[in-house]
Write an enzyme that holds these catalytic residues in place. Sequence first.
Site, PDB file in Angstrom:
ATOM      1  N   ALA A  85       0.842  -1.197   0.000  1.00 31.11           N
ATOM      2  CA  ALA A  85       0.000   0.000   0.000  1.00 31.11           C
ATOM      3  C   ALA A  85       0.877   1.246   0.000  1.00 31.11           C
ATOM      4  CB  ALA A  85      -0.909   0.016   1.225  1.00 31.11           C
ATOM      5  N   GLU A 118      -0.566 -12.021  -5.046  1.00 30.53           N
ATOM      6  CA  GLU A 118      -1.847 -11.933  -5.742  1.00 30.53           C
ATOM      7  C   GLU A 118      -2.168 -10.461  -5.918  1.00 30.53           C
ATOM      8  OE1 GLU A 118      -2.103 -15.788  -3.425  1.00 30.53           O
ATOM      9  OE2 GLU A 118      -1.959 -13.748  -2.703  1.00 30.53           O
ATOM     10  N   ASN A 123      -6.426  -4.249 -11.467  1.00 39.79           N
ATOM     11  CA  ASN A 123      -5.512  -3.226 -10.961  1.00 39.79           C
ATOM     12  C   ASN A 123      -4.328  -3.101 -11.925  1.00 39.79           C
ATOM     13  OD1 ASN A 123      -3.815  -1.530  -9.544  1.00 39.79           O
ATOM     14  ND2 ASN A 123      -4.146  -2.541  -7.572  1.00 39.79           N
ATOM     15  N   TYR A 130       4.428  -4.759 -11.030  1.00 33.72           N
ATOM     16  CA  TYR A 130       4.971  -6.078 -10.725  1.00 33.72           C
ATOM     17  C   TYR A 130       5.685  -6.665 -11.932  1.00 33.72           C
ATOM     18  CZ  TYR A 130       1.938  -5.580  -6.639  1.00 33.72           C
ATOM     19  OH  TYR A 130       1.320  -5.122  -5.495  1.00 33.72           O
TER      20      TYR A 130
END
Length: 158
Positions: A85, A118, A123, A130
């Site tokens: 986050a 995950e 998103n 990633y």
Amino acid sequence: MRAAGSSASDGDQQEVTFRRMQPPDAAAVAALEEACSREAWSVKAYLDALANENACYLVAELDGCIVGCCGLWQSFSDADICNVAVHPAHRRRHVAKRMLTALMEEGKKRGVAFFTLEVRKGNDAAVRLYEKLGFVTEGVRRRFYQNPPEDALIMWKR
């Protein structure tokens, strides 16, 4: 420690520092995740994680405020990255990329060779990040997320 809000100093990516999360950070990290996720962890969940020797959590700080967090749970040479986050007011400044890189370096010091995570299928920004970090989609968990229901991509960096 307090979580950053929209009134925090802008600063640039050079001012952000990364360190291991400590129990006094749990409330600020839970508040940060609440601002970022529909499935945020509680303060108790973070405190329990910090007490587990197989877990490692980092925070990103700017001007004394926590602006990001992420963690990993290690199982032998694999680690599951979770709770990534960054406060909305501090996104698009490479905080997540630098924080995850620091987390994976910490994981390697602990003997981790392979990382997994995950991510919500929709998103796109996180998926692109990633992929830039070397993760590859290897599967899907149907309806993994709630609120709203959505599939998760299972990504690995081997």
